[in-house]
Write an enzyme that holds these catalytic residues in place. Structure first.
Site, mmCIF file in Angstrom:
data_model
loop_
_atom_site.group_PDB
_atom_site.id
_atom_site.type_symbol
_atom_site.label_atom_id
_atom_site.label_comp_id
_atom_site.label_asym_id
_atom_site.label_seq_id
_atom_site.Cartn_x
_atom_site.Cartn_y
_atom_site.Cartn_z
ATOM 1 N N TYR A 56 -6.457 -14.863 1.741
ATOM 2 C CA TYR A 56 -5.612 -14.847 2.814
ATOM 3 C C TYR A 56 -4.425 -15.056 3.304
ATOM 4 O O TYR A 56 -3.431 -15.082 3.828
ATOM 5 C CB TYR A 56 -6.482 -13.620 3.413
ATOM 6 N N LYS A 61 -2.724 -12.896 11.502
ATOM 7 C CA LYS A 61 -3.748 -11.697 12.182
ATOM 8 C C LYS A 61 -4.319 -12.428 13.370
ATOM 9 O O LYS A 61 -4.696 -11.915 14.453
ATOM 10 C CB LYS A 61 -4.469 -11.192 11.035
HETATM 11 P P1 NAD Z 1 1.521 -0.892 3.644
HETATM 12 O O1 NAD Z 1 2.183 -1.824 2.800
HETATM 13 O O2 NAD Z 1 1.727 0.591 2.885
HETATM 14 O O3 NAD Z 1 2.025 -1.339 4.642
HETATM 15 C C1 NAD Z 1 2.932 -2.399 5.187
HETATM 16 C C2 NAD Z 1 4.469 -2.018 6.838
HETATM 17 O O4 NAD Z 1 4.286 -2.944 6.878
HETATM 18 C C3 NAD Z 1 5.234 -1.132 5.547
HETATM 19 O O5 NAD Z 1 5.619 0.514 5.655
HETATM 20 C C4 NAD Z 1 6.186 -2.022 5.571
HETATM 21 O O6 NAD Z 1 7.279 -1.175 5.392
HETATM 22 C C5 NAD Z 1 6.294 -2.744 6.831
HETATM 23 N N1 NAD Z 1 7.175 -3.549 7.076
HETATM 24 C C6 NAD Z 1 7.077 -5.150 7.199
HETATM 25 N N2 NAD Z 1 8.087 -5.587 7.415
HETATM 26 C C7 NAD Z 1 8.285 -4.512 7.842
HETATM 27 C C8 NAD Z 1 9.457 -5.322 9.139
HETATM 28 N N3 NAD Z 1 10.788 -6.539 9.101
HETATM 29 N N4 NAD Z 1 9.865 -4.555 10.089
HETATM 30 C C9 NAD Z 1 9.483 -2.855 10.309
HETATM 31 N N5 NAD Z 1 8.387 -3.046 9.101
HETATM 32 C C10 NAD Z 1 7.814 -3.345 8.188
HETATM 33 O O7 NAD Z 1 0.004 -1.384 3.750
HETATM 34 P P2 NAD Z 1 -1.003 -1.756 4.568
HETATM 35 O O8 NAD Z 1 -2.080 -2.367 3.560
HETATM 36 O O9 NAD Z 1 -1.522 -0.322 4.805
HETATM 37 O O10 NAD Z 1 -0.700 -2.049 5.724
HETATM 38 C C11 NAD Z 1 -0.511 -1.966 7.583
HETATM 39 C C12 NAD Z 1 -1.464 -2.865 8.356
HETATM 40 O O11 NAD Z 1 -2.566 -2.495 8.243
HETATM 41 C C13 NAD Z 1 -0.663 -4.305 8.029
HETATM 42 O O12 NAD Z 1 -0.820 -4.879 9.195
HETATM 43 C C14 NAD Z 1 -2.060 -4.465 7.279
HETATM 44 O O13 NAD Z 1 -2.041 -6.135 7.142
HETATM 45 C C15 NAD Z 1 -2.672 -3.878 7.897
HETATM 46 N N6 NAD Z 1 -4.476 -4.575 7.432
HETATM 47 C C16 NAD Z 1 -4.762 -4.025 5.676
HETATM 48 C C17 NAD Z 1 -5.923 -4.085 4.864
HETATM 49 C C18 NAD Z 1 -5.692 -3.473 3.597
HETATM 50 O O14 NAD Z 1 -6.433 -4.261 2.804
HETATM 51 N N7 NAD Z 1 -4.464 -2.882 2.991
HETATM 52 C C19 NAD Z 1 -6.401 -4.152 6.124
HETATM 53 C C20 NAD Z 1 -6.566 -4.204 7.242
HETATM 54 C C21 NAD Z 1 -5.590 -4.351 7.576
#
Ligand code: NAD
Length: 257
Positions: free
Chosen positions: A158, A165
């Protein structure tokens, strides 16, 4: 009805496709009656978001571009939202980024540029957006962001995103303290691992999912819907006494020693 979001205007940032956690949040908010405003990064994603939003029955959604690396984009996006809906009541920040190379091997190898880019998009963007969004939250509001256990503890691969984070979680506390007097709450949800586009970038993600199935108190992984429902709770009046908090939606994995 304390859980109802009828008549509430809520901005959802970060829907990329049907697997996005932001999409799970949007569906839950829609069920609770919220008016949704979507923002997306890059023209490529507009079609995706429109196609998904069209599936929400009776939803009069709006959609605007917003690349969070650009202050101009943020200003014009929230300017357009202000012109169209006036007041907003909530904002879901579901955005993160790191170069793939920085999500494997040793954290010690992280480059200066990679660090700056990831912290900018994944952590600073919450503050940049909160600064502008709070002006539209004239009736109070709720800001929710998404984090992961890797911000609190070392999780293999990570790496840089864990440091981003940690900065994000600290930002939640400082923002909560600043905005609380305006009746704006700021909280995060620490989601367990979920297979999304972003998760694909994390080295050996499958073994993280498997570990949860084997060891988490609930012996299963969580879904976008489960995260979405907690976001709805945090947007609703049921959570009106909560701010600066980080709620784990992770089958209880975070309690393990
Ligand atoms: P995802 O890829 O569907 O979403 C990530 C989003 O970030 C995308 O829509 C992308 O367009 C956007 N993004 C990236 N750069 C950008 C920019 N410059 N301006 C605007 N938007 C931008 O993946 P996800 O897993 O749904 O991620 C959403 C959140 O959840 C993130 O913060 C991620 O770290 C967090 N998260 C994910 C997990 C997991 O296991 N998937 C676990 C905990 C937290």
């Amino acid at each position: 009805d304390l859980l109802s979001l009828q008549g509430k205007n809520i901005v959802v940032m970060g829907v990329a496709n049907q697997r996005s956690i932001a999409w799970g949040i949007a569906r839950s908010l829609h069920e609770a009656g919220a008016n949704l405003i979507f923002t997306y990064a890059g023209e490529r994603l507009e079609r995706n978001v429109r196609d998904l939003a069209e599936t929400l029955e009776g939803q009069q959604y709006r959609i605007f571009p917003c690349d969070v690396t650009s202050d101009e984009d943020i200003a014009s996006c929230f300017g357009a939202i202000k012109a169209e809906v006036g007041t907003i009541h909530g904002l879901a920040h579901c955005i993160a980024f790191a170069n793939k190379d920085d999500l494997k091997g040793e954290f010690a190898d992280t480059s200066r540029d990679g660090f700056a880019l990831s912290l900018d998009i994944s952590a600073y963007s919450l503050t940049a957006v909160a600064k502008v969004a709070q002006e539209l939250m004239t009736e109070g509001g709720s800001i929710v962001t998404l984090t992961y256990l890797g911000g609190e503890r070392v999780v293999k691969n990570y790496n840089l995103m864990g440091v981003a984070k940690a900065a994000l979680e600290a930002s939640v506390k400082y923002l909560a303290n600043d905005l609380g007097q305006r009746n704006i709450r700021v909280n995060s949800i620490s989601a367990g691992p979920i297979r999304t586009l972003s998760a694909k970038g994390i080295g050996d993600f499958n073994s993280i999912l498997k570990e949860i199935e084997e060891k988490a108190p609930m012996r299963r992984n969580v879904t976008q819907e489960e995260v979405g429902d907690v976001a709805t709770f945090l947007m609703s009046n049921l959570s009106r006494g909560i701010t600066g908090e980080n709620i784990h939606v992770d089958s209880g994995y975070h309690i393990l020693g």
